[in-house]
Design a protein around this motif. Structure first.
Motif, PDB file in Angstrom:
ATOM      1  N   TRP A   1       2.010  10.768   6.430  1.00 28.44           N
ATOM      2  CA  TRP A   1       1.371  10.213   5.243  1.00 28.44           C
ATOM      3  C   TRP A   1       1.690   8.684   5.556  1.00 28.44           C
ATOM      4  CZ3 TRP A   1       3.382   7.028   1.614  1.00 28.44           C
ATOM      5  CH2 TRP A   1       2.511   6.538   0.539  1.00 28.44           C
TER       6      TRP A   1
ATOM      7  N   GLN B   1       3.434   6.792  -5.094  1.00 28.64           N
ATOM      8  CA  GLN B   1       3.389   7.434  -6.422  1.00 28.64           C
ATOM      9  C   GLN B   1       2.382   8.452  -6.601  1.00 28.64           C
ATOM     10  OE1 GLN B   1       3.865   3.902  -9.368  1.00 28.64           O
ATOM     11  NE2 GLN B   1       3.693   2.736  -7.387  1.00 28.64           N
ATOM     12  N   ASN B   2       1.359   8.553  -5.724  1.00 27.92           N
ATOM     13  CA  ASN B   2       0.368   9.548  -5.666  1.00 27.92           C
ATOM     14  C   ASN B   2       0.747  10.569  -4.781  1.00 27.92           C
ATOM     15  OD1 ASN B   2      -0.646   8.490  -8.202  1.00 27.92           O
ATOM     16  ND2 ASN B   2      -1.823   7.112  -6.844  1.00 27.92           N
ATOM     17  N   PHE B   3       1.601  10.419  -3.793  1.00 30.86           N
ATOM     18  CA  PHE B   3       1.765  11.364  -2.785  1.00 30.86           C
ATOM     19  C   PHE B   3       2.277  12.803  -3.304  1.00 30.86           C
ATOM     20  CE2 PHE B   3       2.877  12.622   1.449  1.00 30.86           C
ATOM     21  CZ  PHE B   3       4.066  13.222   1.504  1.00 30.86           C
ATOM     22  N   SER B   4       1.379  13.609  -2.763  1.00 33.50           N
ATOM     23  CA  SER B   4       1.546  15.110  -3.244  1.00 33.50           C
ATOM     24  C   SER B   4       2.377  15.783  -2.510  1.00 33.50           C
ATOM     25  CB  SER B   4      -0.125  15.530  -3.049  1.00 33.50           C
ATOM     26  OG  SER B   4      -0.534  15.502  -1.868  1.00 33.50           O
TER      27      SER B   4
ATOM     28  N   ASN C   1       0.752  -1.076  -0.047  1.00 33.41           N
ATOM     29  CA  ASN C   1      -0.093  -0.109  -0.099  1.00 33.41           C
ATOM     30  C   ASN C   1       1.145   1.235   0.078  1.00 33.41           C
ATOM     31  OD1 ASN C   1      -2.299  -1.513  -0.168  1.00 33.41           O
ATOM     32  ND2 ASN C   1      -2.782  -1.438   2.139  1.00 33.41           N
TER      33      ASN C   1
ATOM     34  N   LYS D   1       2.206   1.667  -3.610  1.00 34.76           N
ATOM     35  CA  LYS D   1       1.117   2.204  -4.285  1.00 34.76           C
ATOM     36  C   LYS D   1       0.932   3.547  -4.356  1.00 34.76           C
ATOM     37  CE  LYS D   1      -1.478  -2.121  -5.009  1.00 34.76           C
ATOM     38  NZ  LYS D   1      -2.805  -2.812  -4.616  1.00 34.76           N
ATOM     39  N   GLY D   2       0.849   3.936  -2.913  1.00 31.88           N
ATOM     40  CA  GLY D   2       0.323   5.377  -2.527  1.00 31.88           C
ATOM     41  C   GLY D   2       1.588   6.538  -2.741  1.00 31.88           C
TER      42      GLY D   2
END
Lengths: 167, 196
Positions: free
Chosen positions: A55, A44-47, A38, A41-42
């Protein structure tokens, strides 16, 4: 974006401690692996709107809370959690052995807490600020202190029941 | 039990976290190394079998056109040229894999993945060139007078086209089964080590 491995190198104790607080020895490997997946996967989209550690706590806690023990994965590595204490210390003096047992008892007690209380307690033990705890869990800052006190009380009761700290 | 003692114990379990993490890394790397060795052994075996099959076909194929010396010669030259190119790629691939000398397991796997990926791309390229060329040679040599837009030729093309499609489909399946499948598995192994 930092290399995933270097991020896990820096933050892996979070996965371990939260994993041990939510999963029994049988499920620990699976939960740990699911946390890693997880995070991968996450990430890569962490802003970057929140701190990376905040986070990570959020993802790892969510994974632990929603972990479905029926969804078994093919085990990549099976390292019986109880054996970890033996790996860490092979020549322990008596007080260190007691300490290992106390850590085990602490995890047992934490696992008996209701899931919501467990999250609060873990973050309290990680010495997160009230603001961070509120942000990670998604509750109002005003409620954090009340929930921490309640969770601490329950934890103390559970530790007494387990005969913890025979001092 | 005092809060400070609980917090102190909590911090001390970081050591256990480190030991678990270290053990997982070691086990993952050992497993990846073993899996990848058996994967490359299988690919090498497939290549050697293909080499022998290619040699046999290269010898046998021109004789289909043995009645006509010119056709025989053309097909023989093309087949030998194709064989030479495939031999070159096979040997180059085997040599590249053999000479990977990176001590870090993960980095070595990544280098080998690049080599295998390039090899599979070249195989597909050869295949996409060789099959249509073979198709047109078959059409041209199958008819004494090859006139592209004659009705007879068009009928032959219409009949042979499904066969061509079938050959493409089978060929892709063949390359996938022997090489692409292993390439995908290798990428999964690499991802497994990288992601813990």
């Amino acid at each position: 974006m930092e290399d995933f491995k270097s991020i896990i190198d820096a933050h892996h104790p979070i996965l371990y401690k939260i994993g041990r607080s939510y999963a029994s020895a049988d499920d620990f490997d699976d939960l740990y692996q699911e946390m890693l997946i997880n995070l991968w996967k996450g990430l890569q989209n962490f802003s970057g709107k929140s701190k990376l550690s905040t986070w990570i706590y959020r993802v790892v806690l969510n994974t632990a809370l929603t972990y479905n023990r029926n969804k078994k994965r093919k085990k990549v590595a099976h390292v019986p959690v109880e054996q970890i204490e033996n790996i860490v210390e092979t020549d322990t003096k008596q007080h260190k052995q007691n300490q290992e047992n106390d850590i085990k008892q602490l995890y047992v007690a934490i696992r008996k807490l209701p899931k919501d209380d467990r999250s609060i307690m873990l973050l309290y033990l990680e010495e997160k600020s009230y603001d961070e705890i509120a942000e990670i869990i998604g509750i109002k800052r005003n409620n954090v202190a009340v929930k921490i006190n309640r969770s601490k009380k329950k934890l103390h009761e559970l530790l007494k029941e387990n005969d913890y700290g025979r001092q | 039990m005092e809060d400070n003692n609980i917090k102190s114990l909590w911090k001390k379990s970081d050591k256990q976290a480190g030991a678990y993490y270290g053990k997982i890394e070691d086990e993952l790397i050992k497993k990846a190394s073993k899996e990848s060795q058996s994967l490359f052994a299988r690919i090498k075996r497939n290549i050697i079998i293909e080499l022998w099959v290619s040699v046999i076909l290269a010898i046998a194929l021109p004789f289909i056109f043995w009645k006509d010396k010119m056709e025989f010669a053309i097909v023989a030259v093309l087949v030998v040229a194709l064989l030479a190119v495939t031999f070159y790629y096979y040997l180059r691939y085997l040599n590249q894999i053999k000479t990977v000398n990176e001590p870090n397991v993960l980095e070595a796997l990544k280098i080998k993945e690049k080599i295998l990926s390039a090899y599979v791309k070249r195989l597909y390229l050869l295949f996409y060139i060789a099959v249509p060329v073979g198709f047109f040679i078959g059409l041209a040599f199958g008819d004494q007078v090859f006139v592209f837009f004659s009705l007879k030729t068009l009928i032959q093309v219409a009949v042979a086209t499904p066969l061509l499609i079938l050959v493409f489909w089978l060929g892709r399946k063949y390359i996938y089964a022997l090489y692409t499948k292993h390439l995908i598995h290798l990428r999964e192994i690499i991802a497994g080590v990288e992601n813990g």
